[in-house]
Scaffold this motif. Structure first.
Motif, PDB file in Angstrom:
ATOM      1  N   VAL A   1       0.840  -1.206   0.000  1.00 25.05           N
ATOM      2  CA  VAL A   1       0.000   0.000   0.000  1.00 25.05           C
ATOM      3  C   VAL A   1       0.868   1.246   0.000  1.00 25.05           C
ATOM      4  O   VAL A   1       0.628   2.196  -0.753  1.00 25.05           O
ATOM      5  CB  VAL A   1      -0.952   0.001   1.222  1.00 25.05           C
ATOM      6  CG1 VAL A   1      -1.575   1.375   1.409  1.00 25.05           C
ATOM      7  CG2 VAL A   1      -2.037  -1.041   1.054  1.00 25.05           C
ATOM      8  N   HIS A   2       1.878   1.242   0.852  1.00 27.29           N
ATOM      9  CA  HIS A   2       2.762   2.407   0.932  1.00 27.29           C
ATOM     10  C   HIS A   2       3.511   2.620  -0.383  1.00 27.29           C
ATOM     11  O   HIS A   2       3.584   3.749  -0.888  1.00 27.29           O
ATOM     12  CB  HIS A   2       3.760   2.248   2.084  1.00 27.29           C
ATOM     13  CG  HIS A   2       4.615   3.446   2.289  1.00 27.29           C
ATOM     14  ND1 HIS A   2       5.849   3.586   1.703  1.00 27.29           N
ATOM     15  CD2 HIS A   2       4.398   4.593   3.000  1.00 27.29           C
ATOM     16  CE1 HIS A   2       6.366   4.755   2.046  1.00 27.29           C
ATOM     17  NE2 HIS A   2       5.496   5.375   2.821  1.00 27.29           N
ATOM     18  N   ALA A   3       4.039   1.548  -0.948  1.00 23.38           N
ATOM     19  CA  ALA A   3       4.793   1.646  -2.201  1.00 23.38           C
ATOM     20  C   ALA A   3       3.916   2.129  -3.346  1.00 23.38           C
ATOM     21  O   ALA A   3       4.332   2.957  -4.171  1.00 23.38           O
ATOM     22  CB  ALA A   3       5.427   0.308  -2.534  1.00 23.38           C
ATOM     23  N   ALA A   4       2.683   1.611  -3.406  1.00 20.93           N
ATOM     24  CA  ALA A   4       1.773   2.003  -4.475  1.00 20.93           C
ATOM     25  C   ALA A   4       1.429   3.478  -4.410  1.00 20.93           C
ATOM     26  O   ALA A   4       1.415   4.190  -5.425  1.00 20.93           O
ATOM     27  CB  ALA A   4       0.500   1.165  -4.414  1.00 20.93           C
ATOM     28  N   HIS A   5       1.170   3.969  -3.186  1.00 18.69           N
ATOM     29  CA  HIS A   5       0.845   5.386  -3.046  1.00 18.69           C
ATOM     30  C   HIS A   5       2.053   6.263  -3.345  1.00 18.69           C
ATOM     31  O   HIS A   5       1.927   7.301  -4.000  1.00 18.69           O
ATOM     32  CB  HIS A   5       0.342   5.682  -1.640  1.00 18.69           C
ATOM     33  CG  HIS A   5       0.048   7.132  -1.405  1.00 18.69           C
ATOM     34  ND1 HIS A   5      -1.018   7.767  -2.002  1.00 18.69           N
ATOM     35  CD2 HIS A   5       0.692   8.072  -0.671  1.00 18.69           C
ATOM     36  CE1 HIS A   5      -1.026   9.038  -1.644  1.00 18.69           C
ATOM     37  NE2 HIS A   5       0.005   9.245  -0.837  1.00 18.69           N
TER      38      HIS A   5
END
Length: 227
Positions: A216-220
């Protein structure tokens, strides 16, 4: 292996880590009725995730003739009594995800609007060192939905909010975390998170892993970099 881009995971408590919201709601109705007022389930849902002092003023408007600090203490005592007699009901998957984050070496913070004495009661009932930092309602310079509690947690952890993921269940909490600059995962429980600006929504934390949080963090982060 954890990504260096993810510096910490910030957890809300009531409704996210533990299912104490029914305890709060059960304490509210008798308080209002003691002073001849009425309290609906819809009114109770409107307080989910709100700072306790702000909630106390709403109870005063509903006819509760007590000082703000007396209302806060009364409700906290009732909820703590429920915790002692009925136990601490962890939300599905929450304890397991928290344990896996700690095992992976990810910093964690508990960011709650409950009083410190109640937060400590919950923390003490977790059978491992769950949190590096605890910010409670009586620590926050301003309550949720202001970003202050999350910013304070990040400052104590020594991390940039943009390098963190916050997990929240309530609109007030979600708005607080979003405003802080954290990447926010919403896990709605009693109320919808539509329109709060969260970056991802999970129906449950059950079977979620460290890799899911990193993802989630990487995608955002990637989305922001591509703009």
């Amino acid at each position: 292996m954890t990504s260096p881009a993810l510096a910490a995971v910030l957890w809300d408590m009531d409704g996210t880590l533990v299912d104490t919201e029914p305890y709060w709601i059960a304490a509210e109705t008798p308080l209002v009725e003691r002073f001849g007022g009425t309290w609906t389930h819809e009114q109770a849902l409107g307080l989910v995730g709100l700072g306790l002092e702000d909630a106390a003023r709403i109870f005063q408007d509903a006819g509760v003739r007590m000082a703000v600090h007396e209302i806060v203490d009364s409700l906290t005592d009732e909820v703590m009594n429920s915790l002692r007699t009925q136990g601490v009901p962890f939300r599905p998957g929450a304890r397991e995800l928290l344990a896996s984050l700690k095992a992976a070496g990810v910093k964690t913070a508990l960011v709650t609007m409950s009083l410190g004495r109640m937060a400590q009661t919950v923390v003490d009932l977790i059978d491992f060192e769950a949190f590096d930092v605890v910010i409670a309602g009586d620590d926050a310079t301003r309550p949720k939905p202001f970003p202050d509690p999350y910013l304070q947690a990040c400052a104590l952890l020594g991390v940039d909010p943009a390098d963190t993921v916050a997990i929240e269940d309530s609109p007030n909490g979600a708005r607080s975390a979003v405003a802080s600059g954290a990447v926010v995962v919403g896990v709605p429980h009693m109320v919808s998170l539509t329109g709060t600006g969260i970056h991802a929504e999970w129906a449950t934390l059950a079977d979620r892993t460290v890799d899911d949080v990193i993802g989630v963090h990487a995608a955002h982060t990637a989305q922001g970099a591509s703009r």
